[in-house]
Design an enzyme around this catalytic site. Sequence first.
Site, PDB file in Angstrom:
ATOM      1  N   LYS A  75      52.561  35.736 -19.925  1.00 37.92           N
ATOM      2  CA  LYS A  75      53.096  34.400 -19.689  1.00 37.92           C
ATOM      3  C   LYS A  75      53.446  33.701 -21.000  1.00 37.92           C
ATOM      4  O   LYS A  75      53.012  34.094 -22.085  1.00 37.92           O
ATOM      5  CB  LYS A  75      52.079  33.549 -18.917  1.00 37.92           C
ATOM      6  CG  LYS A  75      51.960  33.931 -17.453  1.00 37.92           C
ATOM      7  CD  LYS A  75      53.291  33.939 -16.725  1.00 37.92           C
ATOM      8  CE  LYS A  75      53.919  32.575 -16.595  1.00 37.92           C
ATOM      9  NZ  LYS A  75      55.262  32.621 -15.947  1.00 37.92           N
ATOM     10  N   TYR A  94      57.153  36.748 -21.648  1.00 45.34           N
ATOM     11  CA  TYR A  94      58.052  35.858 -20.911  1.00 45.34           C
ATOM     12  C   TYR A  94      57.997  34.477 -21.563  1.00 45.34           C
ATOM     13  O   TYR A  94      56.923  34.012 -21.959  1.00 45.34           O
ATOM     14  CB  TYR A  94      57.623  35.728 -19.442  1.00 45.34           C
ATOM     15  CG  TYR A  94      57.926  36.942 -18.599  1.00 45.34           C
ATOM     16  CD1 TYR A  94      59.238  37.332 -18.357  1.00 45.34           C
ATOM     17  CD2 TYR A  94      56.893  37.692 -18.045  1.00 45.34           C
ATOM     18  CE1 TYR A  94      59.516  38.451 -17.585  1.00 45.34           C
ATOM     19  CE2 TYR A  94      57.163  38.803 -17.270  1.00 45.34           C
ATOM     20  CZ  TYR A  94      58.478  39.185 -17.044  1.00 45.34           C
ATOM     21  OH  TYR A  94      58.754  40.290 -16.276  1.00 45.34           O
ATOM     22  N   HIS A  96      60.876  31.646 -20.675  1.00 47.90           N
ATOM     23  CA  HIS A  96      61.479  30.666 -19.762  1.00 47.90           C
ATOM     24  C   HIS A  96      61.608  29.306 -20.443  1.00 47.90           C
ATOM     25  O   HIS A  96      61.047  28.291 -20.008  1.00 47.90           O
ATOM     26  CB  HIS A  96      60.656  30.536 -18.476  1.00 47.90           C
ATOM     27  CG  HIS A  96      60.500  31.823 -17.712  1.00 47.90           C
ATOM     28  ND1 HIS A  96      61.564  32.428 -17.067  1.00 47.90           N
ATOM     29  CD2 HIS A  96      59.423  32.623 -17.509  1.00 47.90           C
ATOM     30  CE1 HIS A  96      61.143  33.544 -16.483  1.00 47.90           C
ATOM     31  NE2 HIS A  96      59.856  33.687 -16.747  1.00 47.90           N
ATOM     32  N   GLU A 118      62.585  37.964 -20.282  1.00 47.85           N
ATOM     33  CA  GLU A 118      63.538  37.658 -19.206  1.00 47.85           C
ATOM     34  C   GLU A 118      64.994  37.660 -19.641  1.00 47.85           C
ATOM     35  O   GLU A 118      65.884  37.600 -18.786  1.00 47.85           O
ATOM     36  CB  GLU A 118      63.191  36.321 -18.542  1.00 47.85           C
ATOM     37  CG  GLU A 118      63.512  35.073 -19.356  1.00 47.85           C
ATOM     38  CD  GLU A 118      62.377  34.656 -20.292  1.00 47.85           C
ATOM     39  OE1 GLU A 118      62.483  33.557 -20.866  1.00 47.85           O
ATOM     40  OE2 GLU A 118      61.408  35.422 -20.443  1.00 47.85           O
ATOM     41  N   ASP A 270      60.250  29.116 -12.328  1.00 52.46           N
ATOM     42  CA  ASP A 270      60.052  29.405 -13.757  1.00 52.46           C
ATOM     43  C   ASP A 270      61.204  28.877 -14.600  1.00 52.46           C
ATOM     44  O   ASP A 270      61.033  28.584 -15.787  1.00 52.46           O
ATOM     45  CB  ASP A 270      59.930  30.912 -13.990  1.00 52.46           C
ATOM     46  CG  ASP A 270      58.499  31.404 -13.824  1.00 52.46           C
ATOM     47  OD1 ASP A 270      57.577  30.598 -14.012  1.00 52.46           O
ATOM     48  OD2 ASP A 270      58.308  32.585 -13.490  1.00 52.46           O
TER      49      ASP A 270
END
Length: 372
Positions: A75, A94, A96, A118, A270
């Site tokens: 995360k 990730y 985001h 991503e 997200d």
Amino acid sequence: MLIGVPKEIKVHEYRVGLTPAGVRELAAHGHQIIVQTQAGVGIGISDALYEAAGAKIVPDAAEVFARAEMVIKVKEPQAVECKMLREGQVLFTYLHLAPDPEQTKGLVDSGAIAIAYETVSDGRGGLPLLAPMSEVAGRMSIQAGAHAMEKAQGGNGVLLGGVPGVAPAKVVVIGGGVVGYNAARVAVGMGADVTILDRSLPRLGWLDTIFERRLTTLYSSVDSLENEVSQADLVIGAVLVPGAAAPKLVTRAMLKTMKPGAVIVDVAIDQGGCFETSRATTHQNPTYVEEGVVHYCVANMPGGVARTSTFALTNATMPFALALADKGYRKALLDDANLREGLNVSRGKVTYKAVADTLGYAYQPAEEALKA
């Protein structure tokens, strides 16, 4: 290279950045790996298993961040983790960033090299490090939505597949990509009446063929979306604009036309969510009700099935982690244009255009930043 794996600290996040198999692979290439104690305990991976694979266990995240040349996570770094990053340190996870100005500022201020899973591409329009979690989230969206539809959960009390003599639930999936396809696959399998909307006619054609007309495909327009949402028992938001904030396709006005107790599952949360009324929730408190509609907007859905998700994710990330470790981040990113798409922040500069445009940063192309 010295690679560090901290324990995830987001609420109910049990995934971990590397499995023991991943540790063994990196160690076989001559790299050193340190893993925070108990990092994998939530999914049944003990410290002993990491040690047997070649990792050294360290007591806390502070040591991981202080020593590691590259930090591999799942995360996005929380505020306390952003403060532990240092200039030139590689962060592979990730991110985001588009809907998260605070995290973006933290990464810019840190001077770290932040590479986002991503936005790594495959050269064919695909996102290989997002795909496994999109598959998980798509499949989970239906089981989460079906549960939220139960009366005791605040839903309308409709069984997804119905029973003989009683109509099934109407499920509307907005977006026919990886999430949408996997959501539709589960919903069709459970016997729901499924409609999927997308703006790509070739994709709609593919979906029509692959499902052998067991669902309805519709071109996504304001009119078709408004009509379908008003009739739905369950709406899945499966929209993605790579690296950018998700468009708010379902307005509050549309929501007001929905049946009381209907459910929306916003898998795009997200990236800010594709429903005007969406706000991020957690596995601890996954739903809330607005305009009489149950909203499920958990920002780390795959964390709910953390063991499956961890193994699926590390299968995908391993080749890229090896390239970064073997070559060093600069050469690895310059050699591979697809991996270079993952570079979002580099030494205080925003290097992904959609993030820069959304949050008002000056944009520096990744290749230019790497050669500077």
